[in-house]
Structures are given as C-alpha cells and as structure tokens.
Design an enzyme around this catalytic site. Structure first.
Site, PDB file in Angstrom:
ATOM      1  N   ARG A 150       0.878  -1.173   0.000  1.00  0.00           N
ATOM      2  CA  ARG A 150       0.000   0.000   0.000  1.00  0.00           C
ATOM      3  C   ARG A 150       0.917   1.226   0.000  1.00  0.00           C
ATOM      4  O   ARG A 150       2.036   1.178   0.503  1.00  0.00           O
ATOM      5  CB  ARG A 150      -0.885   0.024   1.241  1.00  0.00           C
ATOM      6  CG  ARG A 150      -1.793  -1.186   1.407  1.00  0.00           C
ATOM      7  CD  ARG A 150      -2.578  -1.090   2.709  1.00  0.00           C
ATOM      8  NE  ARG A 150      -3.506  -2.215   2.885  1.00  0.00           N
ATOM      9  CZ  ARG A 150      -3.233  -3.308   3.597  1.00  0.00           C
ATOM     10  NH1 ARG A 150      -2.051  -3.432   4.208  1.00  0.00           N
ATOM     11  NH2 ARG A 150      -4.129  -4.274   3.713  1.00  0.00           N
ATOM     12  N   LYS A 174      -1.927  -2.106   8.154  1.00  0.00           N
ATOM     13  CA  LYS A 174      -3.125  -1.574   8.806  1.00  0.00           C
ATOM     14  C   LYS A 174      -3.258  -2.137  10.214  1.00  0.00           C
ATOM     15  O   LYS A 174      -3.001  -3.312  10.442  1.00  0.00           O
ATOM     16  CB  LYS A 174      -4.371  -1.934   7.989  1.00  0.00           C
ATOM     17  CG  LYS A 174      -4.559  -1.096   6.724  1.00  0.00           C
ATOM     18  CD  LYS A 174      -5.886  -1.406   6.073  1.00  0.00           C
ATOM     19  CE  LYS A 174      -6.151  -0.492   4.893  1.00  0.00           C
ATOM     20  NZ  LYS A 174      -7.464  -0.789   4.258  1.00  0.00           N
ATOM     21  N   HIS A 246      -1.745   2.127  -6.154  1.00  0.00           N
ATOM     22  CA  HIS A 246      -2.497   0.899  -5.892  1.00  0.00           C
ATOM     23  C   HIS A 246      -2.551  -0.002  -7.123  1.00  0.00           C
ATOM     24  O   HIS A 246      -2.736  -1.216  -6.998  1.00  0.00           O
ATOM     25  CB  HIS A 246      -3.904   1.236  -5.417  1.00  0.00           C
ATOM     26  CG  HIS A 246      -4.326   0.463  -4.202  1.00  0.00           C
ATOM     27  ND1 HIS A 246      -3.668   0.540  -2.987  1.00  0.00           N
ATOM     28  CD2 HIS A 246      -5.325  -0.438  -4.016  1.00  0.00           C
ATOM     29  CE1 HIS A 246      -4.251  -0.265  -2.115  1.00  0.00           C
ATOM     30  NE2 HIS A 246      -5.244  -0.871  -2.717  1.00  0.00           N
ATOM     31  N   TYR A 281      -8.788 -10.848  -7.003  1.00  0.00           N
ATOM     32  CA  TYR A 281      -7.708 -10.989  -7.974  1.00  0.00           C
ATOM     33  C   TYR A 281      -7.776 -12.292  -8.761  1.00  0.00           C
ATOM     34  O   TYR A 281      -6.925 -12.544  -9.616  1.00  0.00           O
ATOM     35  CB  TYR A 281      -6.356 -10.882  -7.262  1.00  0.00           C
ATOM     36  CG  TYR A 281      -6.174  -9.548  -6.595  1.00  0.00           C
ATOM     37  CD1 TYR A 281      -5.947  -8.400  -7.336  1.00  0.00           C
ATOM     38  CD2 TYR A 281      -6.252  -9.432  -5.214  1.00  0.00           C
ATOM     39  CE1 TYR A 281      -5.797  -7.175  -6.734  1.00  0.00           C
ATOM     40  CE2 TYR A 281      -6.091  -8.197  -4.591  1.00  0.00           C
ATOM     41  CZ  TYR A 281      -5.872  -7.075  -5.359  1.00  0.00           C
ATOM     42  OH  TYR A 281      -5.728  -5.860  -4.741  1.00  0.00           O
TER      43      TYR A 281
END
Length: 300
Positions: A150, A174, A246, A281
């Site tokens: 990220r 995160k 991204h 994905y």
C-alpha cells in the site's frame, strides 16, 4: 452537543481499538457528519444518536442518492454509520441499533485496473535516471510492484526493516499489524543504488533517519508525492490508463495468482485480514474460461 462528544469517543475507538490510520478515521467522521447535517436541516438532531430511527436513516440515504452520490459511496457511508452505532452499543450508550435493518445499495464488484509486465516496464523505463531523484523513483516503483505494498506502507518503510540477506522486508500495515514480505533481487538492487547514489548525499531530518524513501529536504515522502511521480510518468509515455500506486499492488497480486500462486500465500503478502478481499484478484479472462471448459469438460 451530544453528537460532538459521541463522535469524539468514536474517533478514539477507531484509533485505539481498531488501529485505524488518521486518514481512515477522517473518512469515517466525514461520512458520519452527513447524517448529522441531514438531521440538523430537519431539526431532528436534538435527541442525539439515540433519537435516530430506521426511517430517518432511509430518508437520509434517499437524500444522498438524490445528490447523485454513487451506490458505492452510499454503501461506504452506510458502513460508517453502522460502525458508529456498533460503537455506541459496545459503550452501552444505546439499547437498540437503528441501523440493524438498514440495507446498502446493490453494487457490482469493481475489478481494479491492472498493468501488464510490459506496461510496468515501460513506466519504470520512462524514469530519467540522470535527475537526482531518478534512482529513488526507480527504487520506489520496483518496490511497489515487487512487494505489493500500500502507498502508506511504502512511505513508512524503514531501513531497519530491510532484511536483504534473507530476501524479506518487514511491513507495518493496517492496525499496526506486522508482516514479512519477500522482495525481488531487482528491487534490492535498485534500493541499494538509491541508498548509495542519492540518500547518502542528503541532509536527513532527525525524524526521518530510519525512513527509506526521502524527499530532497531529507524528510519522509507524502502519499501525494508518490501519486504525482506515477501520474507524471504515465503522462510522459502517453498511457491511456488510470494508474495509481495501488495499480502496482493490484498488478502484483494478479500476476502472482495468474502464475499459479496459492491464494492464501498472496493474502499473507498483501496483508488482507480476510481471504474474500484477496479473491477479487482471481478474475479470469472469459476466453480463457471458455477454452478451459472446452478442453476439460466431458460434455464438450
């Protein structure tokens, strides 16, 4: 006003218990203020969060829809409001959650923009390495693509978290969750060149001594700067795609899975809490699906 105090408590909950970044907390609060504004315009805000009804919330969703806000954004706003009322329940500030039966608009699953390996190479090759920051930018893009980071993880990447002998870097993701991510030999090479050719000549700010990627003032790069670097390169080569930091992360994951990588391993590398997030994905070309069926199904 009771709304202000409860929102302040909610911010603390998101930061301490959920471990969210300041940017994420700001987004939650911004969405929540839309509800407060709606209620205030109709003089329905005096009783505070406890006085909100399901009908109030439904009317609020109709109100934002009429403003032309997309279903995806509507769903995000609803999610934020639901999180707020979950917090109030946990804190025993309310006895009944008015959002329990609130439905989000149906939205399709948006597939991210993907770059081919050739397109990634074209973008990286467009970097002018004769400029002082050229090698830095090359190392940045190689790291983004090699590790699927990220943008927030990239700008916070520390020199002390580089374990090149083992072929790994440690990422603080995160919620302050740490993970080890493999790094390619190509990215290691470009980072080492950056360290020896650019970073060593900087006057480094004392707050940024352990930060890997720095600006010319010796300070940590901003998120905006990473976007600017990429947008500038895309413009130079005339690529007709919406490319962002991204996009490199999406491409990293897609290329791994298309190459046969285990979904669980990709989940670990991306730092996804749920494997459902990683499954986006696994989108495959329709022609490939058709050919697979023709080749292997007994009725074909």
């Amino acid at each position: 006003m009771i709304w202000d105090s409860e929102i302040e408590g909610f911010k603390g909950y998101l930061k301490v218990e959920k471990g969210l970044s300041d940017n994420s907390i700001h987004a939650y609060v911004t969405d929540l203020t839309k509800l407060v504004q709606f209620l205030k315009d109709r003089a329905l805000d005096q009783e505070g969060p406890e006085g909100v009804t399901l009908n109030n919330l439904k009317e609020m969703i109709e109100w934002i829809a009429q403003k032309g806000i997309s279903p995806r954004t509507q769903a995000r706003i609803i999610s934020g409001i639901k999180s707020f009322y979950k917090f109030l329940l946990i804190e025993e500030k309310i006895e009944k959650d008015p959002t329990a039966l609130l439905e989000s608009p149906k939205i399709g699953r948006k597939l991210p923009e993907i770059l081919s390996v050739e397109e990634i190479d074209t973008i990286i090759n467009a970097i002018d390495t004769k400029k002082p920051e050229g090698q830095r930018n090359k190392a940045i893009l190689e790291t983004l693509y090699s590790c699927g980071l990220r943008v927030s993880e990239l700008i916070e990447l520390k020199i002390s978290n580089l374990f090149f002998e083992s072929g790994f870097i440690k990422i603080e993701g995160k919620g302050n969750k740490e993970r080890l991510v493999p790094i390619s030999a190509k990215a290691i090479k470009e980072i080492n060149l950056y360290l020896s050719e650019y970073r060593r000549n900087l006057k480094i700010h004392h707050d940024s001594e352990d930060i890997l990627f720095l600006n010319r003032r010796g300070k940590k790069l901003s998120r905006v700067m990473i976007f600017t670097i990429i947008k500038g390169l895309v413009a130079v080569i005339g690529m007709d795609k919406n490319v962002s930091p991204h996009t490199f992360r999406h491409s990293f994951a897609t290329h791994l899975i298309d190459g046969g990588a285990n979904l669980r391993a990709v989940q670990e590398m991306l730092g996804h809490e749920s494997i459902i997030t990683t499954e986006i994905y696994t989108h495959l070309d329709k022609e490939y699906l058709k050919n697979t069926m023709i080749q292997f199904h007994p009725r074909s």
